[in-house]
Design a protein around this motif. Sequence first.
Motif, PDB file in Angstrom:
ATOM      1  N   VAL A   1      48.178  35.523  35.967  1.00  0.00           N
ATOM      2  CA  VAL A   1      46.891  36.111  35.622  1.00  0.00           C
ATOM      3  C   VAL A   1      46.538  35.687  34.196  1.00  0.00           C
ATOM      4  O   VAL A   1      47.347  35.860  33.271  1.00  0.00           O
ATOM      5  CB  VAL A   1      46.921  37.643  35.742  1.00  0.00           C
ATOM      6  CG1 VAL A   1      45.617  38.250  35.258  1.00  0.00           C
ATOM      7  CG2 VAL A   1      47.202  38.057  37.186  1.00  0.00           C
TER       8      VAL A   1
ATOM      9  N   GLU B   1      35.200  43.872  39.346  1.00  0.00           N
ATOM     10  CA  GLU B   1      36.050  43.111  38.427  1.00  0.00           C
ATOM     11  C   GLU B   1      36.188  41.661  38.880  1.00  0.00           C
ATOM     12  O   GLU B   1      36.208  41.353  40.070  1.00  0.00           O
ATOM     13  CB  GLU B   1      37.425  43.758  38.343  1.00  0.00           C
ATOM     14  CG  GLU B   1      38.355  43.111  37.325  1.00  0.00           C
ATOM     15  CD  GLU B   1      39.699  43.820  37.206  1.00  0.00           C
ATOM     16  OE1 GLU B   1      40.256  43.856  36.097  1.00  0.00           O
ATOM     17  OE2 GLU B   1      40.194  44.335  38.231  1.00  0.00           O
ATOM     18  N   THR B   2      36.317  40.762  37.902  1.00  0.00           N
ATOM     19  CA  THR B   2      36.687  39.371  38.138  1.00  0.00           C
ATOM     20  C   THR B   2      38.024  39.108  37.465  1.00  0.00           C
ATOM     21  O   THR B   2      38.190  39.419  36.276  1.00  0.00           O
ATOM     22  CB  THR B   2      35.618  38.413  37.573  1.00  0.00           C
ATOM     23  OG1 THR B   2      34.393  38.611  38.280  1.00  0.00           O
ATOM     24  CG2 THR B   2      36.053  36.964  37.734  1.00  0.00           C
ATOM     25  N   VAL B   3      38.982  38.577  38.213  1.00  0.00           N
ATOM     26  CA  VAL B   3      40.300  38.242  37.686  1.00  0.00           C
ATOM     27  C   VAL B   3      40.474  36.730  37.797  1.00  0.00           C
ATOM     28  O   VAL B   3      40.247  36.149  38.868  1.00  0.00           O
ATOM     29  CB  VAL B   3      41.421  38.968  38.451  1.00  0.00           C
ATOM     30  CG1 VAL B   3      42.792  38.504  37.952  1.00  0.00           C
ATOM     31  CG2 VAL B   3      41.290  40.483  38.292  1.00  0.00           C
TER      32      VAL B   3
ATOM     33  N   GLU C   1      44.824  38.399  29.593  1.00  0.00           N
ATOM     34  CA  GLU C   1      46.039  39.095  30.032  1.00  0.00           C
ATOM     35  C   GLU C   1      47.030  39.119  28.874  1.00  0.00           C
ATOM     36  O   GLU C   1      47.303  38.083  28.244  1.00  0.00           O
ATOM     37  CB  GLU C   1      46.640  38.380  31.245  1.00  0.00           C
ATOM     38  CG  GLU C   1      47.719  39.164  31.960  1.00  0.00           C
ATOM     39  CD  GLU C   1      47.181  40.349  32.748  1.00  0.00           C
ATOM     40  OE1 GLU C   1      47.992  40.999  33.433  1.00  0.00           O
ATOM     41  OE2 GLU C   1      45.959  40.626  32.686  1.00  0.00           O
TER      42      GLU C   1
ATOM     43  N   ARG D   1      40.869  39.161  32.703  1.00  0.00           N
ATOM     44  CA  ARG D   1      40.137  40.074  33.567  1.00  0.00           C
ATOM     45  C   ARG D   1      38.796  40.383  32.914  1.00  0.00           C
ATOM     46  O   ARG D   1      38.729  40.578  31.702  1.00  0.00           O
ATOM     47  CB  ARG D   1      40.916  41.377  33.788  1.00  0.00           C
ATOM     48  CG  ARG D   1      42.314  41.169  34.366  1.00  0.00           C
ATOM     49  CD  ARG D   1      43.120  42.455  34.319  1.00  0.00           C
ATOM     50  NE  ARG D   1      44.526  42.256  34.660  1.00  0.00           N
ATOM     51  CZ  ARG D   1      45.071  42.511  35.842  1.00  0.00           C
ATOM     52  NH1 ARG D   1      44.313  43.011  36.808  1.00  0.00           N
ATOM     53  NH2 ARG D   1      46.349  42.296  36.067  1.00  0.00           N
ATOM     54  N   GLU D   2      37.754  40.434  33.745  1.00  0.00           N
ATOM     55  CA  GLU D   2      36.421  40.765  33.240  1.00  0.00           C
ATOM     56  C   GLU D   2      35.869  41.943  34.027  1.00  0.00           C
ATOM     57  O   GLU D   2      35.802  41.905  35.263  1.00  0.00           O
ATOM     58  CB  GLU D   2      35.484  39.567  33.381  1.00  0.00           C
ATOM     59  CG  GLU D   2      34.099  39.816  32.784  1.00  0.00           C
ATOM     60  CD  GLU D   2      33.212  38.602  32.868  1.00  0.00           C
ATOM     61  OE1 GLU D   2      31.976  38.796  32.887  1.00  0.00           O
ATOM     62  OE2 GLU D   2      33.746  37.468  32.927  1.00  0.00           O
TER      63      GLU D   2
ATOM     64  N   ASN E   1      35.468  40.769  28.712  1.00  0.00           N
ATOM     65  CA  ASN E   1      36.517  39.832  29.115  1.00  0.00           C
ATOM     66  C   ASN E   1      37.790  40.138  28.336  1.00  0.00           C
ATOM     67  O   ASN E   1      37.785  40.147  27.098  1.00  0.00           O
ATOM     68  CB  ASN E   1      36.073  38.395  28.864  1.00  0.00           C
ATOM     69  CG  ASN E   1      37.054  37.396  29.447  1.00  0.00           C
ATOM     70  OD1 ASN E   1      37.117  37.203  30.664  1.00  0.00           O
ATOM     71  ND2 ASN E   1      37.820  36.754  28.581  1.00  0.00           N
TER      72      ASN E   1
ATOM     73  N   LEU F   1      42.178  43.900  42.298  1.00  0.00           N
ATOM     74  CA  LEU F   1      40.830  43.693  41.793  1.00  0.00           C
ATOM     75  C   LEU F   1      40.092  45.015  41.871  1.00  0.00           C
ATOM     76  O   LEU F   1      39.860  45.546  42.960  1.00  0.00           O
ATOM     77  CB  LEU F   1      40.079  42.650  42.632  1.00  0.00           C
ATOM     78  CG  LEU F   1      40.744  41.297  42.874  1.00  0.00           C
ATOM     79  CD1 LEU F   1      39.838  40.425  43.740  1.00  0.00           C
ATOM     80  CD2 LEU F   1      41.062  40.609  41.566  1.00  0.00           C
TER      81      LEU F   1
ATOM     82  N   SER G   1      38.855  31.962  40.320  1.00  0.00           N
ATOM     83  CA  SER G   1      38.100  33.129  39.881  1.00  0.00           C
ATOM     84  C   SER G   1      37.978  34.075  41.071  1.00  0.00           C
ATOM     85  O   SER G   1      37.351  33.741  42.077  1.00  0.00           O
ATOM     86  CB  SER G   1      36.716  32.706  39.388  1.00  0.00           C
ATOM     87  OG  SER G   1      35.952  33.823  38.988  1.00  0.00           O
TER      88      SER G   1
END
Length: 551
Positions: free
Chosen positions: A489, A516-518, A501, A492-493, A498, A512, A469
Amino acid sequence: MLRRTFFAQTLSLALASFFTRQTFAQHAAHSAHAAHPMPEMAGMPEMGSTVMGQPTGAGLAPMDALPVGAPLPALRTLANTSREPGVFRATLVAHPVPHQWLAGAPTLVWQYDPQTQHPAPGSTEPAIGPLIDVREGDTVEIRFINHLPQPSTIHWHGLPVPPDQDGNPADPVAPGASRLYRFTLPRGSAGTYWYHPHPHMMTAEQVFRGLAGPFIVRAADDPLQGWPERHLFFTDLKLAQDGTIAPNETLDWMNGREGQFVLLNGAHQPRIEVVEDERWRVWNGCNARYLKLTLGANQRFSQVGTDGGLLAQPRDGLTELLLAPGERAELIVPVGSVAHQGSLSAAAYDRGKMALSHGSLPPDPARVLAQVHFAAPAGSPAAAGVRRPLPAQLRRVPALGTPVAQKTVVFTEAMEMDALPMQHDAPGATPMTAHAALPRGMKFMINGAVFDPSQVMLTSRRDEVEQWSLENRTDMDHPFHLHGTQFQVLARELNGINTPEPFLAWRDTVNLQSGETVRIATLQSMTGERMFHCHILEHEDLGMMATLKVI
């Protein structure tokens, strides 16, 4: 901590010690160089660095200082000196080389060459390392000779090579020394890669002075191998009025360095002639510049590959594609049936660059990168409106599988404004040299810490699938890069939304956005120590890097 939540305390003792150790090491290396000057550097103009002296010009060269419209230069290809089947053997020398961008003001760049001789006067060779072009299954042997005034390495960006062959910062090659890099490329490794230095706290300078080159691994069963192929390698140039490479200023360290010129194969806004549908391999070799590539709203193209090779199916009908620093892509660009003049441009993209006084800087405006003329020869199928068919299936990209371990990587940054070298945004004010004294007042961190070469931050087990994460808790974009493997990937959030991909692809670099959280799936297949870091090279040098140990 967000950068706008300024803190009053001084930087930590650990960070001060970190800078002190590196400054001592650099001083020793520079003293050794001064005591043993390299013959090839005699008689050359001084460089704008702490080793060779700062630029003497009063400011930067104007935007119209470089000519435009010359034909796109072809990249050089590194010759294979081996006669053994399946073995690629060559030498790369990193050394200062004069290059002519401004009339009457030669620029001393640092360049990879297969020999130490300088190009002939008036040479049009691009100031980019030669293309290394090999095949899956090949054993690659590159003798690296360091004729720079600094320690250096060669990092094989994205390639699945053993840790001790990957040019990590813990394995520097001293000035005047050499080493042999040797690795074998496994089946399934075909893709578009590149190579560049990776000595800690000197990577940014060595890359912006010119040390970078393309690397292609080809597959025997490539479904696009019959397509005409064009290579587009982007770099960034910050040039002083006197022709020297300008040193970094405070904003360069804070945001990552962007010059006033974007070069394509070493040329400024060159001309590209497209006479049939083409396969383009594109590299973003810039320190920090994001390239939101477009051929115009009415010129569509297809994406067929990412960092680690071909997609499963083409992504058709695109008009824009964002490449963060370090990323690569493969595109199919159609010529069309009607001749027309177009351009390859970088559209405006807001990555949240900081201002020194308050808030953020506005995004850079769109800029033309190359002039493109589309014209199929009369009587050709393309001129008659017949397009070359693109395979519906390019290759299999299977999912990595169910993760058995979880990891979290958090990017943070903090600014102590009172400690910064200057308190205004005037370009050209109080220039910072590239490595004599890295700027105080800036912390770029992973999981709350700046890079410590003696510490391992994360540990993984060989051949285990993991989900990472990646969280960006800063106010600007950061591209994440992981050594030793390609990853996928997953989702993405951003802003509580959310988004899975939409397609599977092999990558080694992913952007990023702020907040963002990827989530990625990854697997390391070789034991040893690997790096992971932000690929804005100034941020990497200032500590946004960490070590992964694979057991």
